[in-house]
Design a protein around this motif. Structure first.
Motif, PDB file in Angstrom:
ATOM      1  N   ASP A   1       0.803  -1.234   0.000  1.00  0.00           N
ATOM      2  CA  ASP A   1       0.000   0.000   0.000  1.00  0.00           C
ATOM      3  C   ASP A   1       0.829   1.275   0.000  1.00  0.00           C
ATOM      4  N   GLN A   2       2.159   1.137  -0.001  1.00  0.00           N
ATOM      5  CA  GLN A   2       3.028   2.307  -0.050  1.00  0.00           C
ATOM      6  C   GLN A   2       4.307   1.931  -0.789  1.00  0.00           C
ATOM      7  N   ALA A   3       5.080   2.930  -1.148  1.00  0.00           N
ATOM      8  CA  ALA A   3       6.290   2.672  -1.952  1.00  0.00           C
ATOM      9  C   ALA A   3       7.268   1.784  -1.191  1.00  0.00           C
ATOM     10  N   ARG A   4       7.469   2.058   0.108  1.00  0.00           N
ATOM     11  CA  ARG A   4       8.385   1.240   0.909  1.00  0.00           C
ATOM     12  C   ARG A   4       7.580   0.111   1.552  1.00  0.00           C
ATOM     13  N   LYS A   5       7.975  -1.105   1.270  1.00  0.00           N
ATOM     14  CA  LYS A   5       7.224  -2.246   1.785  1.00  0.00           C
ATOM     15  C   LYS A   5       7.385  -2.357   3.302  1.00  0.00           C
ATOM     16  N   VAL A   6       6.256  -2.494   3.968  1.00  0.00           N
ATOM     17  CA  VAL A   6       6.237  -2.620   5.425  1.00  0.00           C
ATOM     18  C   VAL A   6       5.674  -3.988   5.779  1.00  0.00           C
ATOM     19  N   TYR A   7       6.422  -4.730   6.604  1.00  0.00           N
ATOM     20  CA  TYR A   7       6.018  -6.074   6.968  1.00  0.00           C
ATOM     21  C   TYR A   7       5.781  -6.167   8.481  1.00  0.00           C
ATOM     22  N   VAL A   8       5.240  -7.296   8.893  1.00  0.00           N
ATOM     23  CA  VAL A   8       4.930  -7.506  10.307  1.00  0.00           C
ATOM     24  C   VAL A   8       6.164  -7.330  11.185  1.00  0.00           C
ATOM     25  N   GLN A   9       7.303  -7.829  10.716  1.00  0.00           N
ATOM     26  CA  GLN A   9       8.509  -7.719  11.542  1.00  0.00           C
ATOM     27  C   GLN A   9       8.871  -6.254  11.845  1.00  0.00           C
ATOM     28  N   HIS A  10       8.538  -5.344  10.904  1.00  0.00           N
ATOM     29  CA  HIS A  10       8.798  -3.923  11.154  1.00  0.00           C
ATOM     30  C   HIS A  10       7.883  -3.399  12.259  1.00  0.00           C
ATOM     31  N   ARG A  11       6.628  -3.847  12.242  1.00  0.00           N
ATOM     32  CA  ARG A  11       5.683  -3.390  13.269  1.00  0.00           C
ATOM     33  C   ARG A  11       6.068  -3.917  14.651  1.00  0.00           C
ATOM     34  N   ILE A  12       6.632  -5.131  14.686  1.00  0.00           N
ATOM     35  CA  ILE A  12       7.078  -5.690  15.973  1.00  0.00           C
ATOM     36  C   ILE A  12       8.200  -4.831  16.547  1.00  0.00           C
ATOM     37  N   VAL A  13       9.158  -4.461  15.692  1.00  0.00           N
ATOM     38  CA  VAL A  13      10.274  -3.619  16.156  1.00  0.00           C
ATOM     39  C   VAL A  13       9.756  -2.244  16.572  1.00  0.00           C
ATOM     40  N   ASP A  14       8.789  -1.698  15.813  1.00  0.00           N
ATOM     41  CA  ASP A  14       8.200  -0.400  16.178  1.00  0.00           C
ATOM     42  C   ASP A  14       7.579  -0.444  17.565  1.00  0.00           C
ATOM     43  N   ALA A  15       7.075  -1.622  17.952  1.00  0.00           N
ATOM     44  CA  ALA A  15       6.395  -1.772  19.250  1.00  0.00           C
ATOM     45  C   ALA A  15       7.328  -2.378  20.297  1.00  0.00           C
ATOM     46  N   THR A  16       8.614  -2.090  20.185  1.00  0.00           N
ATOM     47  CA  THR A  16       9.601  -2.705  21.080  1.00  0.00           C
ATOM     48  C   THR A  16       9.234  -2.553  22.551  1.00  0.00           C
ATOM     49  N   GLU A  17       8.819  -1.375  22.969  1.00  0.00           N
ATOM     50  CA  GLU A  17       8.531  -1.146  24.392  1.00  0.00           C
ATOM     51  C   GLU A  17       7.376  -2.028  24.857  1.00  0.00           C
ATOM     52  N   GLN A  18       6.304  -2.107  24.059  1.00  0.00           N
ATOM     53  CA  GLN A  18       5.133  -2.919  24.423  1.00  0.00           C
ATOM     54  C   GLN A  18       5.480  -4.401  24.423  1.00  0.00           C
ATOM     55  N   VAL A  19       6.165  -4.850  23.365  1.00  0.00           N
ATOM     56  CA  VAL A  19       6.514  -6.270  23.245  1.00  0.00           C
ATOM     57  C   VAL A  19       7.479  -6.670  24.354  1.00  0.00           C
ATOM     58  N   GLY A  20       8.489  -5.863  24.580  1.00  0.00           N
ATOM     59  CA  GLY A  20       9.468  -6.179  25.615  1.00  0.00           C
ATOM     60  C   GLY A  20       8.837  -6.258  26.991  1.00  0.00           C
ATOM     61  N   GLN A  21       7.974  -5.308  27.312  1.00  0.00           N
ATOM     62  CA  GLN A  21       7.316  -5.292  28.618  1.00  0.00           C
ATOM     63  C   GLN A  21       6.452  -6.536  28.819  1.00  0.00           C
ATOM     64  N   LEU A  22       5.619  -6.866  27.814  1.00  0.00           N
ATOM     65  CA  LEU A  22       4.707  -7.999  27.958  1.00  0.00           C
ATOM     66  C   LEU A  22       5.441  -9.337  27.959  1.00  0.00           C
ATOM     67  N   MET A  23       6.458  -9.470  27.119  1.00  0.00           N
ATOM     68  CA  MET A  23       7.156 -10.755  27.005  1.00  0.00           C
ATOM     69  C   MET A  23       8.174 -10.979  28.122  1.00  0.00           C
ATOM     70  N   LEU A  24       8.913  -9.937  28.463  1.00  0.00           N
ATOM     71  CA  LEU A  24      10.065 -10.110  29.355  1.00  0.00           C
ATOM     72  C   LEU A  24       9.794  -9.710  30.799  1.00  0.00           C
ATOM     73  N   ARG A  25       8.649  -9.039  31.037  1.00  0.00           N
ATOM     74  CA  ARG A  25       8.337  -8.629  32.409  1.00  0.00           C
ATOM     75  C   ARG A  25       7.005  -9.204  32.895  1.00  0.00           C
ATOM     76  N   GLN A  26       6.129  -9.622  31.967  1.00  0.00           N
ATOM     77  CA  GLN A  26       4.789 -10.053  32.379  1.00  0.00           C
ATOM     78  C   GLN A  26       4.452 -11.479  31.939  1.00  0.00           C
ATOM     79  N   ASN A  27       5.489 -12.270  31.657  1.00  0.00           N
ATOM     80  CA  ASN A  27       5.283 -13.694  31.323  1.00  0.00           C
ATOM     81  C   ASN A  27       4.422 -13.879  30.067  1.00  0.00           C
ATOM     82  N   GLY A  28       4.661 -13.039  29.062  1.00  0.00           N
ATOM     83  CA  GLY A  28       3.894 -13.126  27.820  1.00  0.00           C
ATOM     84  C   GLY A  28       4.222 -14.367  27.005  1.00  0.00           C
TER      85      GLY A  28
END
Length: 588
Positions: free
Chosen positions: A508-535
């Motif tokens: 949908d845009q010139a630069r291809k954006v994939y799921v892995q990019h969105r995961i990195v963009d959400a580093t703070e949320q992912v890190g907190q849930l996975m590494l501090r809250q037993n995600g």
């Protein structure tokens, strides 16, 4: 490692098989053993008398691994008995053995079941003939890559010749009687032909989710199956196996090519060496629509046996070259694989080779079920199972013929009310025992299916007043306009406060954006849930590149959140996998 050449000629082959691949390999092996002048028998592990194991001279196990290191259903009872502390360490001291494992290296517990049997038999005193062999579904020729490398070592260990003693047509393994009939009046109704292990479910819905347009190239469908009033039940995270049927038109064309009368009625009696299930009564047409996988990929054993029926010497030589692995044979086999050639294609290519029906039943494996992640939760939909399935299709390179996958092509044309042969199966997806633990899900395309089920589960838990933990979905597809599947439903769950969703639409845009990019963009949320809250983190999508790309993104998240190096991040992810908190469900 020991030599079996002095162990006598009695060989017992036992298999643990969930989808039929290990069973097929085990039965092929028995045929190869007999062709080398040795005696043998084959059985599912749980069908073999457990107390008779110490009396076997040579034991060969062919075992697949399902999901997260699960043992196949027809091997679990034997595995549990082998764990008994009452078995002495010399219980199998008179047995020589070896193990071949089938698995998928995408999963952390690759060939785990085969390794378990290999270690345990050794602990109980059995003498290992050769190192465990492994077949990887990710290899170029799937399981056969590892199998073809292991087999010569097996013959050496058994003191057997590398090549069969004779090249004669084997005795048929089925007795087939024929009588006149008509295609439209088979001896049994189509829906009464039920494969072993299958149950008949009624199709309620077959709905196209994507637009029918020249500008769009994918067919993604929503299916619903009724389970109310049946013995079938399911859990969130399970998959549904579906047995396809071959198109009647193609089956009748195949019969014409083979010189067979599609309406002829058959009475089939299995004899010694029979390897495939087959109804006792059916028509020739039903044999090729309901039972045999004539439009599936042949293995090398098929080419080997077919060569025995070739009347043209040139055709015989070509078929034998494929099995022998000559440069010419390898090139032809590579071309056939690249073209996704099926049994009918091969028989069309070698017109002088026309095995009779009683041999075809043994040469061509039965139709295998295809498993699809269930896209619904029983908490929300207790009376039905829902699927989200994309059509598999391709163009044959050499002929430019457009083809559709067996199972998705079959499902696409089924109308509500149709009886579909199904079985619920456990997958790699296991939800946290504590509903308050966060779940993070990454799904690409129809890889969204199991995460719809998980989200529905969390929604229902919250509606029931339970403590439902955070639910985060990373969803990727090509086009938001065409492929944002179940959008309104997911937006409703976001509004209920159950779900947060991150989308990536690559085209949908010139630069291809994939799921892995969105995961990195959400580093703070992912890190907190996975590494501090037993995600718990789950990935579902194509096995081609998705698992590696998502893993690289998660490694980046861990490095940034923990401020650590690459090695430490990899160790963290490895621990998550071993704890069952990082799960991959991928398909070929």
């Amino acid at each position: 490692l020991t030599d079996a050449s002095g162990a006598g000629s009695s060989i017992t082959i036992l298999y643990g098989s969930e989808t039929g691949n290990a069973e097929e390999q085990a039965k092929n092996l028995l045929m190869d053993i007999r062709a080398r002048g040795m005696k043998g028998q084959v059985s599912a592990l749980d069908d073999f008398e457990f107390d008779d194991l110490p009396n076997q001279k040579v034991l060969i196990l062919v075992v697949s691994t399902c999901g997260l290191g699960e043992y196949p259903q027809n091997s679990k009872r034997t595995w549990m008995k082998l764990q008994s502390q009452d078995l002495p360490m010399t219980w199998l001291s008179g047995v020589k053995f070896c193990v071949f494992g089938l698995g998928d290296s995408t999963y952390a517990q690759f060939c785990y079941a085969a390794a378990g049997f290999d270690v345990r038999l050794g602990e109980l005193g059995a003498h290992r003939l050769l190192q465990r062999g492994v077949g990887d579904d990710r290899d170029e020729d799937r399981y056969y890559t590892g199998w073809d490398a292991w087999l010569p070592e097996l013959w050496t260990a058994l003191g057997a010749p590398q090549l069969p003693l004779s090249r004669d047509v084997p005795a048929p393994c089925y007795k087939v009687s024929t009588s006149p009939g008509k295609v439209e009046s088979p001896p049994v109704p189509d829906d009464d032909i039920v494969p072993p292990g299958a149950a008949k479910l009624t199709l309620l819905t077959n709905r196209l989710l994507t637009p029918e347009s020249r500008d769009y190239d994918r067919d993604i469908r929503h299916y619903e199956f009724q389970i109310k009033g049946t013995p079938v039940s399911y859990k969130t995270g399970d998959s549904l196996a579906i047995w396809p049927r071959n198109p009647t038109k193609l089956a009748e064309e195949f019969c014409a090519m083979m010189g067979l009368d599609a309406g002829q009625q058959l009475q089939v009696v299995p004899l010694e060496g029979a390897r495939n299930w087959c109804p006792q009564e059916l028509s020739v047409r039903q044999l090729f629509t309901h039972v045999l996988d004539v439009f599936g990929k042949p293995n090398k054993k098929f080419f080997d046996t077919l060569s025995l029926f070739a009347k043209d010497e040139k055709e015989k030589a070509i078929l034998e070259s494929i099995v022998a692995g000559s440069d010419e044979g390898k090139a032809l086999y590579r071309d056939l694989v690249q073209d996704y050639a099926h049994h009918a294609d091969v028989l069309r290519r070698f017109p002088s080779a026309r095995p009779p029906v009683e041999h075809l039943i043994n040469m061509i494996p039965p139709l295998k079920p295809r498993s699809y992640s269930i896209a619904s939760s029983p908490l929300m939909h207790p009376d039905m199972i829902q699927l989200c399935v994309v059509q598999v299709d391709w163009t044959v390179e050499s002929t430019k013929e457009f083809r559709i996958g067996e199972a998705t092509g079959y499902m696409k044309v089924q109308q509500p009310g149709a009886q579909i042969m199904c079985a619920v199966r456990q997958s790699a997806i296991v939800l946290p025992k504590d509903s308050s633990d966060p779940v993070l899900m990454a799904g690409m395309g129809t890889g969204l299916a199991p995460w719809r089920a998980v989200t529905q589960e969390r929604v229902m838990q919250k509606r029931q007043g339970l403590n439902a933990g955070p639910c985060v979905l990373f969803y990727g597809a090509r086009y938001e306009k065409f492929e944002y599947l179940y959008r309104e439903e997911f937006e409703k769950y976001v509004a209920e406060g159950v779900l947060s969703i991150h989308t990536a639409f690559s085209r949908d845009q010139a630069r291809k954006v994939y799921v892995q990019h969105r995961i990195v963009d959400a580093t703070e949320q992912v890190g907190q849930l996975m590494l501090r809250q037993n995600g718990h983190f789950y990935v579902c999508g194509s096995a081609r590149q998705v698992p590696e790309d998502i893993y690289a993104a998660m490694k980046q998240v861990v490095m940034a959140y923990e401020r650590c190096g690459e090695d430490e991040a990899e160790a963290t992810l490895s621990n998550l996998k071993m704890e069952g908190r990082y799960t991959v469900e991928a398909w070929s």
